[in-house]
Scaffold this motif. Structure first.
Motif, PDB file in Angstrom:
ATOM      1  N   HIS A 181       0.852  -1.185   0.000  1.00  0.00           N
ATOM      2  CA  HIS A 181       0.000   0.000   0.000  1.00  0.00           C
ATOM      3  C   HIS A 181       0.891   1.239   0.000  1.00  0.00           C
ATOM      4  CE1 HIS A 181       0.822  -0.712   4.294  1.00  0.00           C
ATOM      5  NE2 HIS A 181       0.782   0.604   4.412  1.00  0.00           N
ATOM      6  N   GLU A 182       0.268   2.401  -0.143  1.00  0.00           N
ATOM      7  CA  GLU A 182       0.984   3.661  -0.125  1.00  0.00           C
ATOM      8  C   GLU A 182       0.544   4.474   1.084  1.00  0.00           C
ATOM      9  OE1 GLU A 182       0.346   5.612  -3.813  1.00  0.00           O
ATOM     10  OE2 GLU A 182       1.628   4.250  -4.978  1.00  0.00           O
ATOM     11  N   GLU A 183       1.509   5.211   1.682  1.00  0.00           N
ATOM     12  CA  GLU A 183       1.214   6.082   2.808  1.00  0.00           C
ATOM     13  C   GLU A 183       1.685   7.493   2.471  1.00  0.00           C
ATOM     14  OE1 GLU A 183       2.960   4.666   6.391  1.00  0.00           O
ATOM     15  OE2 GLU A 183       1.558   2.987   6.614  1.00  0.00           O
ATOM     16  N   THR A 184       0.839   8.487   2.736  1.00  0.00           N
ATOM     17  CA  THR A 184       1.200   9.888   2.523  1.00  0.00           C
ATOM     18  C   THR A 184       1.297  10.585   3.866  1.00  0.00           C
ATOM     19  OG1 THR A 184       0.103   9.915   0.365  1.00  0.00           O
ATOM     20  CG2 THR A 184       0.562  12.053   1.393  1.00  0.00           C
ATOM     21  N   ILE A 185       2.483  11.088   4.192  1.00  0.00           N
ATOM     22  CA  ILE A 185       2.730  11.778   5.454  1.00  0.00           C
ATOM     23  C   ILE A 185       3.432  13.090   5.135  1.00  0.00           C
ATOM     24  CG2 ILE A 185       3.877  11.673   7.703  1.00  0.00           C
ATOM     25  CD1 ILE A 185       3.734   8.640   7.514  1.00  0.00           C
ATOM     26  N   ASP A 186       2.829  14.225   5.600  1.00  0.00           N
ATOM     27  CA  ASP A 186       3.398  15.555   5.367  1.00  0.00           C
ATOM     28  C   ASP A 186       3.672  15.790   3.881  1.00  0.00           C
ATOM     29  OD1 ASP A 186       3.342  16.059   8.095  1.00  0.00           O
ATOM     30  OD2 ASP A 186       5.374  15.292   8.409  1.00  0.00           O
ATOM     31  N   ARG A 188       4.436  13.731   1.596  1.00  0.00           N
ATOM     32  CA  ARG A 188       5.337  12.778   0.943  1.00  0.00           C
ATOM     33  C   ARG A 188       4.677  11.404   0.914  1.00  0.00           C
ATOM     34  NH1 ARG A 188      10.881  11.182   3.789  1.00  0.00           N
ATOM     35  NH2 ARG A 188       9.431   9.782   4.866  1.00  0.00           N
ATOM     36  N   THR A 189       4.678  10.799  -0.255  1.00  0.00           N
ATOM     37  CA  THR A 189       4.055   9.489  -0.426  1.00  0.00           C
ATOM     38  C   THR A 189       5.127   8.411  -0.464  1.00  0.00           C
ATOM     39  OG1 THR A 189       2.185  10.410  -1.643  1.00  0.00           O
ATOM     40  CG2 THR A 189       2.601   8.041  -1.888  1.00  0.00           C
ATOM     41  N   ASP A 190       5.001   7.444   0.405  1.00  0.00           N
ATOM     42  CA  ASP A 190       5.920   6.305   0.452  1.00  0.00           C
ATOM     43  C   ASP A 190       5.172   5.039   0.059  1.00  0.00           C
ATOM     44  OD1 ASP A 190       8.138   7.764   1.357  1.00  0.00           O
ATOM     45  OD2 ASP A 190       7.451   7.634   3.429  1.00  0.00           O
ATOM     46  N   LYS A 191       5.840   4.211  -0.731  1.00  0.00           N
ATOM     47  CA  LYS A 191       5.284   2.910  -1.083  1.00  0.00           C
ATOM     48  C   LYS A 191       5.803   1.866  -0.097  1.00  0.00           C
ATOM     49  CE  LYS A 191       4.781   3.763  -6.042  1.00  0.00           C
ATOM     50  NZ  LYS A 191       5.171   3.312  -7.420  1.00  0.00           N
ATOM     51  N   ILE A 192       4.910   1.173   0.527  1.00  0.00           N
ATOM     52  CA  ILE A 192       5.261   0.102   1.457  1.00  0.00           C
ATOM     53  C   ILE A 192       5.297  -1.208   0.669  1.00  0.00           C
ATOM     54  CG2 ILE A 192       4.723  -1.036   3.630  1.00  0.00           C
ATOM     55  CD1 ILE A 192       5.325   1.995   3.821  1.00  0.00           C
TER      56      ILE A 192
END
Length: 220
Positions: A181-186, A188-192
């Motif tokens: 899944h993808e997470e967006t924090i501040d 910035r999107t990170d792919k897990i």
């Protein structure tokens, strides 16, 4: 044909699987199953027979993960051994492997303590075990070897008294990473991502050891 390899020290300990070849008193197993144990403390137990049979001699192969066990004569209980070692096996050749996975011995209650796997040889190789240090001509199986199956015979399904291999270990192969899944924090999107392991079984090809085996377990 198949039996449990056990340490007879107190408390007794189940070590793995073995099987009778050509006569009830001669058995094959994976050497790593027994190498840390005094041969005088080993025994074999055939399911459905009344007694644990003492191992009287151990003959390890100098390189391969194979050992021949000589055991007491099961005169009170007839045992049907495998009778012939297959040679010239090919890619895609099918087998059944029968042994004693640890989770069936120590885990789930009820049912038979042995399991039958069905599969085929998907690769042949000169194998060097990073886990145990043995070197031998090996067949890669399309199914893994569960813990406790080491020493199990790989039998021809249509003629199960014919044996082609002996199960030894499992190798792990990394698959391509997959995005979970993808997470967006501040902003910035990170792919897990996750890497899953694919597991294949390894077996000794007994046809390559037939001369060594015949010297110790002569054909009838």
């Amino acid at each position: 044909m198949i039996a449990l390899v056990m340490s007879t020290n107190q408390p007794p300990k189940i070590l793995g699987t073995c099987f009778a070849l050509r006569r009830p008193t001669s058995l094959l197993t994976a050497h790593h199953v027994i190498k840390k144990h005094d041969p005088g403390t080993l025994g074999v137990f055939f399911i459905g027979t009344p007694t644990l049979r003492r191992v009287t001699a151990v003959h390890p192969h100098p390189k391969a993960d194979v050992a021949i066990l000589e055991a007491e004569d099961p005169a009170d209980s007839p045992i049907e051994p495998a009778t012939q070692i297959l040679t010239g096996i090919h890619l895609g050749e099918t087998f059944i492997a029968i042994g004693f996975p640890s989770e069936l011995i120590f885990g789930q209650a009820g049912g038979h303590p042995h399991r039958m796997l069905m599969g085929h040889y998907q690769r042949f190789m000169d194998y060097e075990s990073n886990l145990h240090g043995y070197r031998y001509a090996a067949g890669e199986m399309n199914v893994p070897n569960p813990k406790g199956m080491s020493g199990a015979p790989l039998l021809r399904p249509e003629t199960p008294q014919f044996v082609s291999g002996l199960a030894t270990e499992t190798i792990d192969v990394e698959s391509y990473p997959s995005v979970i899944h993808e997470e967006t924090i501040d902003g910035r999107t990170d792919k897990i991502t996750e890497k899953r392991l694919i597991q294949y079984g390894v077996s000794v090809i007994l046809g390559n050891l037939v001369d060594w085996i015949n010297e110790r377990i002569p054909p009838a």
